[in-house]
Design an enzyme around this catalytic site. Structure first.
Site, PDB file in Angstrom:
ATOM      1  CB  THR A 193      -0.909   0.022   1.244  1.00 57.70           C
ATOM      2  OG1 THR A 193      -1.603  -1.213   1.326  1.00 57.70           O
ATOM      3  CG2 THR A 193      -1.897   1.162   1.198  1.00 57.70           C
ATOM      4  CB  THR A 194       3.901   2.105   1.982  1.00 58.50           C
ATOM      5  OG1 THR A 194       3.244   1.744   3.202  1.00 58.50           O
ATOM      6  CG2 THR A 194       4.796   3.290   2.246  1.00 58.50           C
TER       7      THR A 194
ATOM      8  CE1 TYR B 236     -16.622   0.471  -2.531  1.00 54.34           C
ATOM      9  CE2 TYR B 236     -17.118  -1.315  -4.052  1.00 54.34           C
ATOM     10  CZ  TYR B 236     -17.400  -0.058  -3.554  1.00 54.34           C
ATOM     11  OH  TYR B 236     -18.440   0.677  -4.067  1.00 54.34           O
TER      12      TYR B 236
ATOM     13  CE1 TYR C  42      -1.498  -4.886   6.321  1.00 54.28           C
ATOM     14  CE2 TYR C  42      -1.348  -4.436   3.966  1.00 54.28           C
ATOM     15  CZ  TYR C  42      -1.343  -3.989   5.272  1.00 54.28           C
ATOM     16  OH  TYR C  42      -1.185  -2.651   5.541  1.00 54.28           O
TER      17      TYR C  42
ATOM     18  NE  ARG D 175      -3.720   1.715   4.055  1.00 56.53           N
ATOM     19  CZ  ARG D 175      -3.653   2.873   3.410  1.00 56.53           C
ATOM     20  NH1 ARG D 175      -4.507   3.138   2.440  1.00 56.53           N
ATOM     21  NH2 ARG D 175      -2.744   3.771   3.733  1.00 56.53           N
TER      22      ARG D 175
ATOM     23  CE  LYS E 202       1.961  -4.389   7.091  1.00 54.95           C
ATOM     24  NZ  LYS E 202       2.129  -3.533   5.894  1.00 54.95           N
TER      25      LYS E 202
ATOM     26  CB  ILE F 162       5.677  -5.494   7.225  1.00 54.19           C
ATOM     27  CG1 ILE F 162       6.171  -6.928   7.010  1.00 54.19           C
ATOM     28  CG2 ILE F 162       5.708  -4.725   5.905  1.00 54.19           C
ATOM     29  CD1 ILE F 162       5.295  -7.762   6.083  1.00 54.19           C
TER      30      ILE F 162
END
Length: 293
Positions: free
Chosen positions: A46-47, A109, A135, A140, A164, A206
């Site tokens: 994402t980063t 979503y 993850y 999010r 994660k 992470i």
């Protein structure tokens, strides 16, 4: 998966003023991680603003990181999404030979049920030629992957090797640590609770803040894994304000400002993300100087 114990960092994608990918800056950032004690690198998370990159740009980022890393650190590739079929196809067709594992986010979503999440990762596990890190990031995805679902996946599929965990819930993380199968890694995805999670039995992090301050943060993680609690918490409190600041106006706007202060890249983001405001930029600037000096 001993290579995933310690400090991994979620690499940013630096951009030039014309918004093209800055491969020279990305190379510098990779070297900065290698030189300052980071244990492994996560590519296209994402980063990295992956949602705004074209297919060609993703390949450019991957190839740049592989070349800059030069086999020095293990690499993890972000391969996830809310279209299970598309994720499976990518895992079947992409060359993953340079990567130790893939990091795959819980579907966002769509808001699947726990059974839907299980079936999504079952399909991924059956398709992936390399190990998988789950993850969980409810902030999010709008859905929380419950410990019961994670443990079911960890027990049913040997190539699901870690999670994660970024729910921001230390109790949930502790339940995972308590009941996980032997060898399964619970990795912090939340910089602020990294040290408590490690001390509870977690395998590391992470991190986002870790790529800005790799020497300090990787030392803290190492001390935590060695159960040197007082020394580890000294570093935690040294960087705690910076952790709050880099997420105050969104990720990766904050960490890109850190890199800008360090002279490693421009603080340029792609819409819909925007730069931090001047007040936060000034506070980040002051904090960076305190930590690195």
């Amino acid at each position: 998966m001993q290579s995933l114990i310690g400090t991994g960092v979620a690499l940013i994608t630096p951009f030039k003023k014309d918004l093209s990918v800055d491969t020279e800056a990305l190379t510098k950032i990779v070297h900065y991680q290698i030189d300052n004690g980071i244990d492994y690198l996560v590519v296209l998370g994402t980063t990295a603003e992956t949602a705004t990159l074209t297919t060609a740009e993703k390949e450019l980022v991957i190839n740049t990181v592989i070349k800059a890393n030069n086999n020095k650190l293990p690499l993890v590739l972000g391969v996830g999404g809310n279209n299970t079929y598309q994720v499976v196809e990518e895992l079947k067709t992409r060359d993953l030979s340079s990567f130790t594992a893939v990091l795959s986010v819980s579907p966002y979503y769509n808001k699947p049920t726990q059974e839907g999440i299980y079936q999504h990762f079952k399909a991924i596990a059956e398709a992936s030629p390399i190990p998988i890190i789950l993850y969980n990031v409810p902030g999010r995805t709008a859905s929380n992957m419950l410990p019961s679902t994670v443990l079911r996946l960890a027990n049913d599929f040997k190539n699901i090797v870690a999670i994660k965990e970024a729910a921001g819930d230390i109790v949930q993380a502790m339940k995972l640590i308590q009941h996980k199968p032997e060898g399964f890694l619970v990795i912090s995805g939340d910089d602020m609770v990294t040290l408590p999670m490690i001390l509870a039995g977690g395998a590391g992090v992470i991190s986002v803040i870790g790529e800005g301050f790799p020497k300090q943060f990787s030392t803290m993680v190492r001390l935590g894994l060695e159960r040197k609690v007082e020394e580890a918490y000294q570093i935690h409190y040294q960087v705690a304000d910076a952790i709050d600041m880099i997420f105050e106006q969104g990720n990766p706007a904050g960490i890109k400002e850190v890199f800008h202060v360090l002279g490693l890249c421009e603080n340029i983001l792609r819409l819909p993300l925007v730069n931090v405001n001047e007040d936060l930029a000034n506070r980040i600037r002051q904090t960076v100087k305190k930590i690195v000096n």
